[in-house]
Scaffold this active site. Structure first.
Site, PDB file in Angstrom:
ATOM      1  N   TYR A  36      -1.739   0.411  10.350  1.00  0.00           N
ATOM      2  CA  TYR A  36      -1.945  -0.484   8.779  1.00  0.00           C
ATOM      3  C   TYR A  36      -0.698  -0.220   8.006  1.00  0.00           C
ATOM      4  O   TYR A  36      -0.256  -1.322   7.436  1.00  0.00           O
ATOM      5  CB  TYR A  36      -3.155   0.026   8.253  1.00  0.00           C
ATOM      6  CG  TYR A  36      -3.309  -0.028   6.853  1.00  0.00           C
ATOM      7  CD1 TYR A  36      -3.391  -1.655   6.427  1.00  0.00           C
ATOM      8  CD2 TYR A  36      -3.226   0.588   5.798  1.00  0.00           C
ATOM      9  CE1 TYR A  36      -3.781  -2.073   5.290  1.00  0.00           C
ATOM     10  CE2 TYR A  36      -3.377   0.254   4.439  1.00  0.00           C
ATOM     11  CZ  TYR A  36      -3.531  -1.112   4.132  1.00  0.00           C
ATOM     12  OH  TYR A  36      -3.612  -1.612   3.050  1.00  0.00           O
ATOM     13  N   LYS A  89       2.068  -3.375   6.758  1.00  0.00           N
ATOM     14  CA  LYS A  89       2.353  -3.484   5.038  1.00  0.00           C
ATOM     15  C   LYS A  89       3.927  -3.397   4.685  1.00  0.00           C
ATOM     16  O   LYS A  89       4.310  -4.068   4.243  1.00  0.00           O
ATOM     17  CB  LYS A  89       1.461  -2.401   4.366  1.00  0.00           C
ATOM     18  CG  LYS A  89      -0.173  -2.755   4.264  1.00  0.00           C
ATOM     19  CD  LYS A  89      -0.374  -4.016   3.164  1.00  0.00           C
ATOM     20  CE  LYS A  89      -1.775  -4.432   3.412  1.00  0.00           C
ATOM     21  NZ  LYS A  89      -2.057  -5.682   2.522  1.00  0.00           N
ATOM     22  N   SER A 118       0.916  -1.369  -0.010  1.00  0.00           N
ATOM     23  CA  SER A 118       0.020   0.010  -0.020  1.00  0.00           C
ATOM     24  C   SER A 118       0.751   1.296   0.067  1.00  0.00           C
ATOM     25  O   SER A 118       1.907   1.153   0.450  1.00  0.00           O
ATOM     26  CB  SER A 118      -0.780   0.000   1.071  1.00  0.00           C
ATOM     27  OG  SER A 118      -1.370   1.043   1.268  1.00  0.00           O
TER      28      SER A 118
END
Ligand code: UDP
Length: 319
Positions: free
Chosen positions: A140, A144, A116
């Protein structure tokens, strides 16, 4: 014929990729715990295991007869990750580790992973190159990045062939014989689905109009989910033993929130009801991808524009 394990293949992007793989003649196994995905969206032509990537036994079963993996299964809401960082670490990082260990055990070393733009954090450099220093600003993005780093080691130490695809803003939908495959998130936080659901009773909230951009609203790089799925299939053919590549997927250009609202108003034929509210926590002002590496290594560039993304998303809501 090559069989691909798609983890998270019952979700929006994973499901679209499953459909494109099947269209291109691949055999597909799907592993999904259906925590956010939908079992009813897995095509009958795919072999389906409902379970978690944290469960080594089911991962082992799902890997049977597969030559490569496309790994989507992950929790993916920035806001939720701030509230529940441990859930994100467990699911995204530990789950990926279980998957990679089982792949290693089964002698399967080819993998394409969903990464991402959130790994880059707030960047002053636009468009963002893959060489940009990763500095995520939320859990988050951290998870990743941690998964991408696991793959760096696996490529060097275990001869894995790996590509991490770093998505910018994904939108649109895919029309199948069985109906539309579209975003079905609850709660929905993404701009384009929220724009299309806005009503005069529940208008779209524009988060911040005082950003340092041309019209004061945030700028993002939008890419159609079918173009994105195509890039994953192309990445399978670009994998090289002992190498891990990071490749951005976007359009290489950006639209402001207001431009998205104006384009949507044109597509739907009425003015999208919208109100201006405060900035949303954690939002960077501008995110635009450099997609030169995707063009060179994957031979890929997107062919569907913002109007098509919005119009496909709109048709999927109406049908
Ligand atoms: N946004 C907005 N209203 C919404 C949802 C999003 O104004 O209901 C804005 C958000 O602040 C960001 C852009 O739209 O600037 C894209 O947000 P989205 O959640 O779709 O993707 P993100 O860039 O956060 O991954």
């Amino acid at each position: 014929m090559s069989r691909i394990l798609v983890t998270g293949g019952a979700g929006y992007i994973g499901g679209t990729t499953v459909a494109v793989l099947l269209q291109q003649g691949y055999e597909v196994t799907v592993l999904d715990d259906c925590s956010t995905g939908h079992a009813d969206s897995v095509p009958a032509a795919a072999t389906f295991y409902q379970g978690s990537i944290l469960d080594g036994e089911i991962v082992r079963k799902a890997l049977e007869d597969c030559d490569a993996v496309i790994h989507f299964a992950a929790k993916s809401l920035v806001g939720e990750s701030v509230e529940k960082p441990d859930l994100y670490r467990s699911n995204n990082v530990n789950g990926s580790q279980v998957l990679f260990d089982e792949m290693d055990g089964a002698g399967i070393t080819r993998i394409v992973v969903s990464s991402s733009a959130a790994t880059y954090g707030d960047s002053r450099e636009q468009p963002i190159l893959e060489s940009h220093k990763a500095h995520p600003t939320n859990p988050y993005g951290e998870t990743k990045l941690a998964v991408d780093n696991l793959l760096v080691d696996l490529a060097h130490e275990e001869n894995f062939a790996a590509i991490s695809l770093r998505y910018f803003n994904v939108a649109g939908a895919l029309m199948l014989e069985s109906g539309w495959l579209a975003e079905r998130h609850d709660p929905e936080t993404h701009l384009i689905p929220n724009v299309l659901r806005a009503t005069s009773e529940k208008p779209l909230k524009i988060f911040g109009t005082d950003w340092d951009t041309k019209d004061g609203t945030c700028i993002r790089d939008y890419v159609h989910v079918v173009d994105l799925a195509d890039a994953h299939v192309k990445a399978l053919s670009a994998l090289e033993t002992g190498r891990h590549e990071i490749i951005n997927l976007g359009s290489g250009g950006g639209y402001s929130v207001r431009e998205v609202v104006d384009t949507a108003s044109k597509v739907v034929g009425y003015e999208i009801p919208a109100i201006e509210v405060d900035r949303r926590a954690g939002d960077p002002a501008v995110l635009i991808a450099s997609i030169e590496k995707a063009k060179t290594i994957l031979g890929w560039s997107p062919s569907r524009d913002l109007e098509m993304m919005i119009s496909d998303a709109y048709k999927s809501l109406k049908d």
